[in-house]
Each structure stands twice: as structure tokens, then as C-alpha cells.
Motif scaffolding. Sequence first.
Motif: not given
Length: 474
Positions: A242-250, A265-270, A298-301
Motif C-alpha cells: 500500500l506504500g505505507v512503509l515509506d510514507s512517514a518520517p518514522h 526483510n521489508l523493514l529498515s532500521p532507519n 531491526l530497531q525496537w523499543i
Amino acid sequence: MLLTPEDNHMTSPFTISCDHVLLPDGSVQPATLTVDKGKIQTITPGIHSPSEHLSDQLLTPAFINAHTHLAMACFRGIDVNTSTKNNMIEDLFYHVESHLMPEDVAAFATLGAFESLLNGVGLVWDHYYFGHHLTKAISSTGLCAVVAPTLQDISGPGVVQLEQQLQATLDLNSTHWNTQGIWSSIGPHATDTVSDDLWHSIANLAQTHNLPIHSHVAQSIEEFERSITLHNMSPITRLHSLGVLDSAPHILLVHAIFTSKDDMNLLSPNIHTLGYCPFSQLIFALPAHVHRWQEHQLQWIVATDAAASNDSMNLQKEMRFISGLRTLPATHSRAYNQFYHSSSLRDAKLTQHTRQASHQSLAKFSDPDFLLSRVFQRPGMMHPQFEAGVIKEGALANLIAWDLNHPTMWPPSLPKRAVAMNDSSQAIANVMTLGKWRGTHHNYHQSILASDLYKDTLQEANSRLTSLLQRAGI
Ligand SMILES: [Zn+2]
């Protein structure tokens, strides 16, 4: 000592020094800070004629609890044991939430905010219904928050509130709220309660207003099954398509329990952060596989989620759980099962070998710097409009002063370990948010509990909870 929302604006400059300050490089040293406009303006090594000196105390950032539903503290008063067998969210929460009034949310969230402050939390990422009432309630306590008014258009109690919640999301993105320690994020509820059309609107909003997205994702078997049945793809793959994963600053994606290798594999730590709420996940589903998240870099909280499925808003026990993951694989190993049947020395040694291997490979999980980065630096960098979770110039002046003479901090030889692993909420001498101490020094908890706002809200929340449960037939 506590402030009304009108008073909750930022203060004039002042200086504070402490013999033990946790600095961004991980060292603990004497330092002097100047604070102005709710932020740390300067940090100077050593003690310099301060207006306030903290002796025998440790100064750290205040904790950030980056996934909460503060108002859901009310569910702690309901026996959830029969509801955790299947889908607690749909079977219990939705039913009671459909009877909530906005004033209920305000009263319950105020108590949840106080509980957070008492546990050293200075900033939450909250996600719930009735966004305007929720925000005023949190702000009245002095707790800082990134508020995501919950958005859903397929199912759930928020469907009827969608327009108001979208409006609240935009209203919170304002200087008026920012100066009171409130920021906005866009809060889709989950992938199975939000349509493709709404996801497109959310992606556009995030891009247009440069706001982060905060959503549950792949949190239950029902959500995963609906995604496969209706869209023929996993929840995270759907967000990608849907194009959501790269639509926001975070993008903060919480729980991610049913997340495969292809999804990761679709996720970026940035720009993506996964949310791990171990005690909550233990109750409503199962703990996510954070070892895999680590393998994928991956980054996680770490967060608590709602008190309803966790029972407390204390981040220290969540960190201690992660530390325990170092040896847990041996408990469920084939070797240990074999030992149960054989009682042989060989199988006992194989079990111990399994324990040693995971203890070594997951050594990071009990490193205080690693644990604290889940509740300090990482959640503190997820919003483009401010930085928190770190004592450095320009960051929010959200701080905890810990009493190093308190028995739960003694001996103070490894202070970072004490903050990450101990049950040391009682050692909190005071908490500062947005440049203001929120209690009386060395009488922190009692001074908050004695405030009129706490006492009045407690009374109101008790009567509102009784009415709510009557309306819901519980
Ligand atoms: Zn949640």
C-alpha cells in the motif's frame, strides 16, 4: 506542587548540577546543566555554581514508554482470565469500550498518567479513543505524550469516531500543544481494522504533515488470518504494497508477533521501530521473537502496553524480562526434554551446554546500555519534532533524580544496572518533565498522591468505573 494545564508552560532558565549524571556516551560523571524552555540548553562537565545541586543522587533521562493506552488502566479492575483464552481485545475490550464516554477516558487516563510518573516515565506514546479528552487529561498531570488518536474504519469502537479522531490528530500538531509537552502522531489501530482507503489517507497525512505513524501490526492470529484471507498477504507485506512503509518520517509497529523472515526483510532500521511489550504479549498472545529482530538488525523499543494486559506501567520489569531471555531457550530445548525422560548425566550436560550457548549469543540482552537504549535513546528519536531520552543539548528536559542512598539502589557501584534491572521506583527522588520538577524532592510519591488533582480524579474514576461496568453488564 502539581500544575494545572494552564500553568504547564515552560519555565525561565535555571541551572542544576549533580555528582552523577548519565551522559550520552554512557559514562556517569559530575555535570552542570542549564534548562530553559523545557529543554536542556547546555551541559558542562563538573559542578559549577548551580542554582540547585543534587547530592548523593543520580540524574538520568526520564523513561519513555513508547506504547501505552493509559485509559485502559480501568480494565485492571476486570477479571481477564476467562477473556485471555481467545481474543481478549475483541471479546472483552471492544465490548466495554463501546460503552465508554469521553469523560471516562479523561478520568482513567489521568490515573494512568500518574502511575507512569510515579514509575519514572516522563514521556509516553499513547494510542486511544476520544483524542481531545485523552490529551487534556494527560497534559494536566505534567506527563509528556505523543498522542495517536486511534483510527479504525472496519471494526472496533472507534469506527463512529473516525472523523473526530482525524481532526484531533491534526489539532494536536500545533505549537499550542507542543509547548505543553504534547505531540501528534497518526494512529491506525491495526491492519485488520483499517481499510485500504484509510491506509492511503494515513500515508498521505503522514507525508503532508511529516508525522510519524504508530500502529499495532500482526498482533493476533485473527489479524494475520484476516490479512491472508482478504488480501492474500501478511499484514506487513500489505502495508508495504500500500506504500505505507515509506510514507512517514518514522513508523512504530507494535507487537509484530506474526512476522516472518520476508516481512522483516521489508523493514529498515532507519525509519521503522518495532514495539516489544513482553508482559502484555505473554497475556494476550505470546512474546514476539526478539532474537530474530536482532538477527535482522531491526530497531525496537520496550514498552508496557496497557495496564489491562500487563498490570503495571513499570518499564524496569520489562527490561528484566529481556535479560532473562538469555537462558530461557534451554528450558524449552530438546536436550532438557530428553533429560526429563532419561535423567542421564549426558542429557544434563547437553542441557547446560544449550544454556551456555544462548547465554553467550544473547549476552547483549543483559547489557544495561542495550536495555536502557530501548527506553531512552531509540524511543526518544522517533518523532521528527523533538528529541528525548538523552541528557544532551537540545533534548527535552525530562529527567529522573535517583536517590543513591535508597536500599533499592545500594550499593551504587553499577548505577546503570540499577536503573535497568532493579525495582527502584521507590528510589526516585523526583521527576522532571518539560523543565519542571513534578513532585517534592525526596517526597516524590507522597507529594503526587497528596495533590488535589490526584485525589479528585481518583474519586471521579471510581464512580465512573462503576457506571461503565453497569452499562456494559459486567
Ligand atoms: Zn496496544
